[in-house]
Enzyme design. Structure first.
Site, short mmCIF file in Angstrom:
data_model
loop_
_atom_site.label_atom_id
_atom_site.label_comp_id
_atom_site.label_asym_id
_atom_site.label_seq_id
_atom_site.Cartn_x
_atom_site.Cartn_y
_atom_site.Cartn_z
CB SER A 7 -8.63 -7.32 4.09
OG SER A 7 -8.78 -7.56 5.47
CB CYS A 53 -0.89 0.00 1.24
SG CYS A 53 -1.82 1.54 1.45
CD GLU A 104 1.41 -0.90 8.52
OE1 GLU A 104 1.64 0.31 8.75
OE2 GLU A 104 0.26 -1.37 8.49
CG HIS A 152 0.58 -6.32 11.67
ND1 HIS A 152 0.89 -5.63 10.52
CD2 HIS A 152 -0.76 -6.54 11.63
CE1 HIS A 152 -0.22 -5.44 9.82
NE2 HIS A 152 -1.23 -5.99 10.47
CB SER A 157 -8.04 -7.90 9.57
OG SER A 157 -8.24 -6.53 9.28
CB SER A 158 -4.03 -4.65 12.47
OG SER A 158 -3.90 -3.62 13.42
#
Length: 340
Positions: free
Chosen positions: A292, A112, A143, A141, A248-249
């Site tokens: 998502s 992203c 990210e 995570h 999914s955070s």
């Protein structure tokens, strides 16, 4: 499923579901899986987005997901693979990009752009001699791994204040130490609760008066918009359904927010997981979904509720987003090494 006869009205939060980054990433995988099918099957590093249904649908189209690029060699012995790997929307450390290039793989980087912006800031501040406090909810995570990997020697992981103690690898913002308190900057995982992130930054600012705080825009617009939509609906409903994967955070932060505002909030991934006891005594229900989560899953839940509650009123509340991101271009191994 038992009767849900008390339910009269459903509020669907707008925006909900796919954000621009997710749309870009999924469309890139679908398009390149089709374009490369004569050469072989496509490999994606990490789940393209954190949603099992999305991953299963892509696997049905012959896409392979790996958590370690070493798995590509094993797959090559068993399957006919295209020499292309897609990087997921969450971002990845430079070491993974270098590994892909050294394996001779063409890379489609579906990170992203908002995550890429944080990576760029991490590299810049590290180069300028700053210590980076990176706020997140888990060291595992994807990210966080990616951003940390840009400057591991100058980055300290810090827990968002609501998650202190849940992951011992994340420092407590109230007690975290840095070698030079005069040169310290805060960066953040993009998918956290906006309110919790701002509260954590306030704690750090008290501790380090010279703390550099980049733009609030580092918090993902889609995360903020989905949280605001839940806040708008909350006063009108007695319970909330949040369609999200547990991984999914941004989705789990929506669930926590709904629970804090309404009290009764329930997580499900698919329509068939809807349970009648969740809606006992509920006349007005809010529904939202993670960035998502495919929209057809939300509509599947609505269809079930309508079947159980004739005359059910369904209200779309809020406005859709109009942001779109450009699809990534394939990068040769040489181009990847140049940018790694």
């Amino acid at each position: 499923m038992g009767g849900m006869s008390g339910l009269r009205r459903v509020y669907l939060a707008r925006p909900r579901g796919f954000c621009a980054g997710v749309v870009m990433a999924i469309e890139a995988v679908e398009r390149w899986a089709e374009a490369l099918k004569e050469k072989g099957e496509l490999v994606v590093y990490h789940e393209i987005v954190h949603n099992r249904v999305v991953v299963e649908r892509l696997q049905a189209k012959g896409v392979h997901f790996v958590e370690d690029l070493a798995e590509v060699e094993r797959l090559r012995r068993e399957r006919r693979l295209a020499d292309t790997v897609v990087f997921s929307a969450h971002g990845h450390p430079p070491a993974v990009r270098r590994q892909a290039a050294e394996m001779g793989l063409t890379v489609l980087d579906a990170t992203c752009p908002l995550v890429t912006k944080v990576h760029t800031e991490a590299k810049r501040y590290a180069k300028e001699g700053y210590w980076i406090l990176l706020i997140g909810d888990s060291a595992d995570h994807q990210e966080i791994k990616g951003t940390y990997g840009e400057a591991p020697e100058r980055t300290i992981l810090v827990a968002v204040h609501t998650h202190v103690g849940k992951d011992p690898r994340l420092a407590d913002p109230r007690t975290v130490e840095v070698p030079d308190p005069e040169r310290v900057v805060v960066l953040t995982q993009t998918t956290l609760s906006v309110d919790d992130t701002l509260a954590t930054i306030a704690i750090l600012k008290k501790r380090f008066p010279k703390l550099v705080v980049p733009s609030r825009k580092d918090l993902c617009y889609a995360t903020q918009n989905r949280q605001e939509a839940v806040k708008r609906i909350a006063p009108k409903v007695e319970a909330f359904l949040v369609l999200t994967s547990p991984h999914s955070s941004n989705g789990m932060r929506l669930l926590e927010l709904a629970q804090s505002l309404v009290g009764r909030a329930y997580r499900l991934e698919r329509p068939e997981e809807l349970r009648p006891e969740w809606l006992e005594g509920v006349e007005s229900l809010g529904i939202t979904s993670a960035a998502s989560t495919p929209e057809d899953l939300v509509q599947g839940v609505v269809d079930r509720l309508k079947a159980q509650n004739p005359g059910l009123e369904v209200v779309e509340e809020g406005a859709w987003e109009t942001i779109a991101f450009r699809e990534p271009k394939p990068l040769s191994p040489e181009e990847v090494l140049k940018g790694a």
